[in-house]
Design a protein around this motif. Structure first.
Motif, PDB file in Angstrom:
ATOM      1  N   GLU A 310      25.612   7.303   1.602  1.00 52.23           N
ATOM      2  CA  GLU A 310      24.488   6.505   1.107  1.00 52.23           C
ATOM      3  C   GLU A 310      23.296   7.391   0.774  1.00 52.23           C
ATOM      4  O   GLU A 310      22.603   7.176  -0.228  1.00 52.23           O
ATOM      5  CB  GLU A 310      24.073   5.460   2.136  1.00 52.23           C
ATOM      6  CG  GLU A 310      23.020   4.526   1.555  1.00 52.23           C
ATOM      7  CD  GLU A 310      22.286   3.712   2.603  1.00 52.23           C
ATOM      8  OE1 GLU A 310      21.922   2.572   2.289  1.00 52.23           O
ATOM      9  OE2 GLU A 310      22.059   4.221   3.704  1.00 52.23           O
ATOM     10  N   ARG A 314      21.494   7.513  -2.774  1.00 48.16           N
ATOM     11  CA  ARG A 314      20.066   7.222  -2.892  1.00 48.16           C
ATOM     12  C   ARG A 314      19.333   8.344  -3.628  1.00 48.16           C
ATOM     13  O   ARG A 314      18.391   8.095  -4.383  1.00 48.16           O
ATOM     14  CB  ARG A 314      19.473   7.024  -1.498  1.00 48.16           C
ATOM     15  CG  ARG A 314      18.068   6.439  -1.489  1.00 48.16           C
ATOM     16  CD  ARG A 314      17.591   6.241  -0.064  1.00 48.16           C
ATOM     17  NE  ARG A 314      18.449   5.319   0.663  1.00 48.16           N
ATOM     18  CZ  ARG A 314      18.338   3.992   0.602  1.00 48.16           C
ATOM     19  NH1 ARG A 314      17.405   3.450  -0.163  1.00 48.16           N
ATOM     20  NH2 ARG A 314      19.149   3.220   1.293  1.00 48.16           N
ATOM     21  N   CYS A 321      24.095   0.651  -6.709  1.00 47.85           N
ATOM     22  CA  CYS A 321      24.728   0.347  -5.427  1.00 47.85           C
ATOM     23  C   CYS A 321      26.210   0.697  -5.494  1.00 47.85           C
ATOM     24  O   CYS A 321      26.772   0.900  -6.572  1.00 47.85           O
ATOM     25  CB  CYS A 321      24.563  -1.132  -5.074  1.00 47.85           C
ATOM     26  SG  CYS A 321      22.847  -1.655  -4.869  1.00 47.85           S
ATOM     27  N   THR A 323      30.083   0.014  -3.095  1.00 48.58           N
ATOM     28  CA  THR A 323      30.827  -0.370  -1.902  1.00 48.58           C
ATOM     29  C   THR A 323      31.739   0.789  -1.516  1.00 48.58           C
ATOM     30  O   THR A 323      32.146   1.587  -2.369  1.00 48.58           O
ATOM     31  CB  THR A 323      31.676  -1.625  -2.145  1.00 48.58           C
ATOM     32  OG1 THR A 323      32.715  -1.316  -3.091  1.00 48.58           O
ATOM     33  CG2 THR A 323      30.824  -2.759  -2.686  1.00 48.58           C
ATOM     34  N   ASN A 366      23.052   1.612  -0.482  1.00 52.30           N
ATOM     35  CA  ASN A 366      21.845   1.672  -1.318  1.00 52.30           C
ATOM     36  C   ASN A 366      21.304   0.292  -1.680  1.00 52.30           C
ATOM     37  O   ASN A 366      20.464   0.176  -2.567  1.00 52.30           O
ATOM     38  CB  ASN A 366      22.090   2.471  -2.602  1.00 52.30           C
ATOM     39  CG  ASN A 366      20.819   3.135  -3.111  1.00 52.30           C
ATOM     40  OD1 ASN A 366      19.868   3.328  -2.363  1.00 52.30           O
ATOM     41  ND2 ASN A 366      20.803   3.488  -4.386  1.00 52.30           N
ATOM     42  N   MET A 367      21.767  -0.753  -0.999  1.00 57.99           N
ATOM     43  CA  MET A 367      21.229  -2.085  -1.269  1.00 57.99           C
ATOM     44  C   MET A 367      20.043  -2.385  -0.367  1.00 57.99           C
ATOM     45  O   MET A 367      19.068  -3.014  -0.796  1.00 57.99           O
ATOM     46  CB  MET A 367      22.309  -3.148  -1.092  1.00 57.99           C
ATOM     47  CG  MET A 367      21.817  -4.572  -1.319  1.00 57.99           C
ATOM     48  SD  MET A 367      23.141  -5.792  -1.388  1.00 57.99           S
ATOM     49  CE  MET A 367      23.782  -5.495  -3.037  1.00 57.99           C
ATOM     50  N   TRP A 371      21.425   1.763   5.381  1.00 60.91           N
ATOM     51  CA  TRP A 371      22.716   1.161   5.703  1.00 60.91           C
ATOM     52  C   TRP A 371      23.071   1.449   7.153  1.00 60.91           C
ATOM     53  O   TRP A 371      22.868   2.562   7.654  1.00 60.91           O
ATOM     54  CB  TRP A 371      23.805   1.727   4.796  1.00 60.91           C
ATOM     55  CG  TRP A 371      25.174   1.209   5.163  1.00 60.91           C
ATOM     56  CD1 TRP A 371      25.727   0.039   4.785  1.00 60.91           C
ATOM     57  CD2 TRP A 371      26.119   1.851   6.014  1.00 60.91           C
ATOM     58  NE1 TRP A 371      26.969  -0.108   5.335  1.00 60.91           N
ATOM     59  CE2 TRP A 371      27.239   0.995   6.097  1.00 60.91           C
ATOM     60  CE3 TRP A 371      26.136   3.056   6.717  1.00 60.91           C
ATOM     61  CZ2 TRP A 371      28.362   1.310   6.851  1.00 60.91           C
ATOM     62  CZ3 TRP A 371      27.257   3.370   7.472  1.00 60.91           C
ATOM     63  CH2 TRP A 371      28.355   2.507   7.531  1.00 60.91           C
TER      64      TRP A 371
END
Length: 458
Positions: A310, A314, A321, A323, A366-367, A371
């Motif tokens: 992540e 970022r 974003c 998964t 990155n949501m 995380w």
């Protein structure tokens, strides 16, 4: 006493003087007659209507192969032929080269390809470099002494007595190839049929050129996509690996990986960056490369691997974003440690069960501001298979996610014992059951990648 001229009133014109009649009216035949003019007008309207319908039909084709087939069918209707073939050979040499047939089998096309190329053959029009593009007409092949013996032999074998070939060219890239229509009896298209075919082929050639450009772009994206994914899966003791991957036409950001780690362990990864196209492919490549590096350094802790991933996302893709799911497996003990960032849970398939691993619900990378999710420890029984899959497998079913998950679980539970013992066979069974039309032309338009990664523990 003089007569006053009629007054002019706004919107009303004075009566026009009558044109005196000649003693002999004009001959209708000299100007074609009223009936002839009406017939010509009706013929033009009919031709335009036919061309409009055929062009609309062509516009509905989505792939290059469909465009070639439709052009052959429409051309056969316009020139009154029953069979035909089209050779696509772009003059820029970038390919792809295709041979399409109408009413001809593979063996028939093979025979036609043995005819030496030249302007006296069905492949001659527009295929050779240089010279002007021209049509080629053979109205009575058995009686034309100028044709080569092989040409007449193939015509007799396939049962055609005449042919009409025309070049196919567009503004870009220029010459595309040629089309030829075959007649069972001696003959040739009349001037009206040739004129209509010429009008139609101008539109068809540009449509084929557009589909050709799209095919080349998709081929380039596919080549890049394949280069960013593992060329092969590792061979490791205690675990058998298999993967099935179907690309979306615009290049999705889904990835997978399986890598050998120290102490005879194996790392399993699957995920996807949001978006499609070159930017998503580039992001996917960076994610997979970063994940491999973090897995080698700290693979025993999947949470740390995804946390570092992540941070990489970022820093390199602040507006994107992704998964991801990473698992650290020890085949000798059949212990599996998982961490997931917004990715669907793995499915464990064995003789007595087909259950989803209870991974902790978490947001994609990155949501959120940071995380965080705990890891999950699983014990895999001997002979069981762990299925990792992309969300595209669920989305392509066209059903709500809860029903898609249920269908996936049911498909795995009904796999045969032989399929459960073979990770490749199990992945194929899942795809056939959930997406029976996955390899059809209609499914090729879906933007979703489909990935199924199977790990069978002996």
């Amino acid at each position: 006493m003089s007569t006053l001229p009629p007054s002019k009133v706004a919107g009303i014109h004075p009566v026009l003087p009558t044109v005196p009649q000649t003693s002999r009216p004009a001959d209708d035949a000299a100007i074609g007659g009223p009936g002839g003019a009406h017939d010509r007008l009706a013929s033009w309207i009919s031709d335009l209507t036919t061309l409009h319908a055929l062009t609309e039909r062509l516009g509905r084709t989505r792939t290059l192969a469909d465009a070639l087939d439709e052009t052959l069918r429409a051309g056969a209707e316009l020139v009154g032929a029953r069979r035909g073939l089209m050779a696509l050979r772009p003059c820029d040499g970038l390919g792809p080269e295709r041979l399409a047939g109408l009413g001809l089998g593979h063996a028939d096309l093979g025979h036609l390809e043995t005819v030496p190329p030249g302007l006296g053959t069905p492949f001659g029009a527009g295929l050779e470099g240089g010279g002007d593009l021209t049509e080629v007409v053979h109205r009575d092949i058995p009686r034309e002494d100028s044709l080569g013996p092989r040409h007449r032999e193939v015509a007799a074998r396939l049962g055609f007595a005449a042919s009409y070939a025309v070049p196919l060219a567009a503004e870009t890239p220029g010459r595309l190839g040629a089309a030829v229509w075959l007649y069972d009896e001696p003959g040739q298209p009349d001037p009206r049929q040739r004129r209509m075919l010429s009008h139609y082929l101008r539109q068809a050639a540009q449509h084929i050129a557009n589909r050709l450009e799209l095919t080349r772009a998709q081929r380039a994206v596919r080549t890049v996509h394949e280069g960013l994914l593992p060329p092969r899966l590792p061979l490791l003791p205690g675990v058998s690996l298999a993967v099935r991957h179907r690309f979306g036409p615009r290049g999705g950001g889904d990835f997978y990986d399986a890598l050998a780690l120290p102490d005879s362990a194996v790392g399993l990864a699957i995920g996807g960056a949001t978006g499609t196209g070159p930017a998503a492919l580039a992001a996917m490549g960076r994610l997979r490369a970063g994940l491999r590096a973090y897995a080698v350094m700290e693979g025993e802790d999947p949470v740390a691997v995804l946390s570092d991933l992540e941070l990489l996302l970022r820093m390199t893709e602040p507006g994107r974003c992704a998964t991801a799911l990473f698992g650290y497996a020890e085949p000798a003990t059949r212990r599996l440690v998982l961490a997931s960032a917004g990715h669907p849970p793995p499915l464990v398939v064995g003789a007595g069960r087909a259950v989803f691993a209870e991974t902790t619900l978490s947001a994609p990378l990155n949501m959120l501001a940071c995380w965080e999710a705990p890891s999950v420890h699983l014990r895999i029984e001997e002979g069981e298979t762990v299925l990792l899959y992309s969300d595209g497998l669920l989305h392509r079913t066209g059903e709500p996610l809860d029903r898609a998950f249920a269908r996936l679980q049911t498909a795995a539970a009904h796999a045969s014992p032989a399929a459960r013992a073979d990770p490749g066979a199990l992945a194929d069974h899942i795809l056939r059951t959930l997406l029976p039309d996955l390899d059809s032309p209609a499914a090729a338009d879906s933007p979703e990648d489909v990935v199924v990664l199977a790990a069978h523990f002996a």
